[in-house]
Design an enzyme around this catalytic site. Structure first.
Site: not given
Ligand code: NI
Length: 396
Positions: A78, A136-137, A359
């Site tokens: 993702d 996963e996020e 991020h």
């Molecule tokens: Ni990651």
């Protein structure tokens, strides 16, 4: 052919795959095209068994000659709701979405591993499963759903890795025991009584209560958690008021707590509730708390962390013992069910602008790091005796 030579030969393809994924990112739980892309790639291998829609949005690919040993490798796929600010030809083509955590690299590496294993299937001694995980996020994450759907049923052990921009390219890091924290989320809403700034005696000022609460919550880690138990309390958002001369009705604190142990985590949650309620109550206000437990901490199994260290040594790749990171990762669910370990593959290279934190809108992956990512998995599979990469010598 040596492992690293195989990895070098497939690097251009890994880069192509990674760039394709990088240009077409999708946010967690909405990775439809990414899923289709992986499914299409998996269809090229007639001897690979593919299970679709695992846990809703994941894929499980398995190849083997014998049922055991059966080792799984997991990659997430993702992206994030972040605007790509890089100036590169492979920058995200989707407005407001980008691969800012390197999951494109994880998936590309796993596809390359599958291709490599498939090309060497005559050397297989057991079975290998490739777990392509969605989401996963974002809580509740894809791992739990995939496990509930039986993804680990026949699997003996599982490994995973994360490319890590804060470690330089060339370095492999892990450790036995706790390596990634459990990230919890909280919101505290203080409901006071608004009024005129000049008449505080008629109001219950939520801003003053919030200030007091912030200080009280900050002493939890120093005074109420044992010195050897790591924890972090961070209030990242304080929201209250919209005029200089008005006492608002409410104030809101939003933040995160990071821990490694279940009892510490639960204890902090309880203290939060008590502190918020008591602090608000004694000033004539009330508190509303929303507290969400995040993924469990990633606790590496000792023997499998040793396999990772051994793999790095056998490959001649630089290895360092990791310090636990206060991030979060739902790989924890897998190794709560099966032996396994997680490691970090350094991908930070200042010259390539690949050392922005994860991020960050300029996050990028040093694609050369995928050589180590792939080689490590190949070596781990060899140490686990599920495949033997070396060609038998003709001389003996
Ligand atoms: Ni990651």
């Amino acid at each position: 052919m040596e492992i690293q030579k195989i990895a070098e030969a497939i690097l251009p393809e890994m880069i192509d795959t990674r760039r394709y994924l990088h240009m077409h990112p999708e946010v967690s739980f909405h990775e439809k095209k990414t899923y289709q892309y992986i499914l299409e790639r998996l269809s090229h291998y007639p001897e690979v068994t593919v299970r679709e829609g695992v846990g809703g949005g994941g894929l499980l690919a398995t190849i083997g000659r014998a049922p055991h040993p059966h080792i799984a490798i997991r990659a997430d796929f993702d992206g994030l709701a972040i605007q790509d600010q890089k100036d590169v030809p492979y920058k995200s083509t989707v407005d407001g979405v980008m691969h800012a955590c390197g999951h494109d690299g994880h998936t590309s590496t796993l596809l390359a591993l599958l291709e490599t294993v498939n090309a060497n299937k005559d050397k297989l001694k057991g079975s290998i499963s490739f777990l392509f995980q969605f989401a996963e996020e974002v809580q509740p994450g894809g791992a739990r759903a995939m496990i509930a759907d039986g993804v680990l049923k026949d699997i003996d052990k599982i490994y995973g890795q994360h490319y890590w921009s804060q470690y330089r390219t060339g370095l492999i890091k892990t450790k036995p025991g706790p390596i990634i924290a459990s990230p919890d989320y909280f919101e505290i809403k203080i409901k006071g009584k608004g009024g005129h700034a000049a008449r505080p005696e008629d109001a219950a000022d939520p801003i003053v209560i919030a200030a007091e609460l912030i200080t009280n919550l900050q002493t939890i880690v120093s005074r109420q958690v044992a010195p050897m138990d790591n924890a972090v309390v961070t209030i990242g958002m304080v929201e209250a008021g919209n005029a200089f001369n008005v006492i608002p009705d409410t104030a809101k604190l939003t933040g995160t707590v990071r821990t490694f142990k279940q009892d510490v985590k639960e204890n902090i949650r309880d203290i939060f509730e008590k502190e918020a309620n008591l602090t608000a109550e004694k000033r004539g206000a009330s508190a509303e708390i929303y507290y969400q437990f995040g993924y469990p901490a990633v606790i590496n199994h000792e023997a499998e962390a040793g396999v990772i260290r051994q793999a790095a040594a056998d490959l001649g790749v630089e290895y360092e013992e990791a310090k636990p990171l206060m991030i979060g990762e739902d790989f924890s669910y897998y190794i709560n069910e099966r032996p396994g370990s997680f490691f970090f593959t350094g991908s930070g290279n200042h010259d390539k602008l690949s050392d922005f934190v994860h991020h960050h809108p300029k996050f990028d992956l040093d694609e050369e790091a995928m050589l180590n990512g792939l080689s490590m998995f190949m070596k781990i599979l060899e140490i686990e005796q599920v495949i033997e990469w070396k060609q038998p010598s003709l001389n003996n």
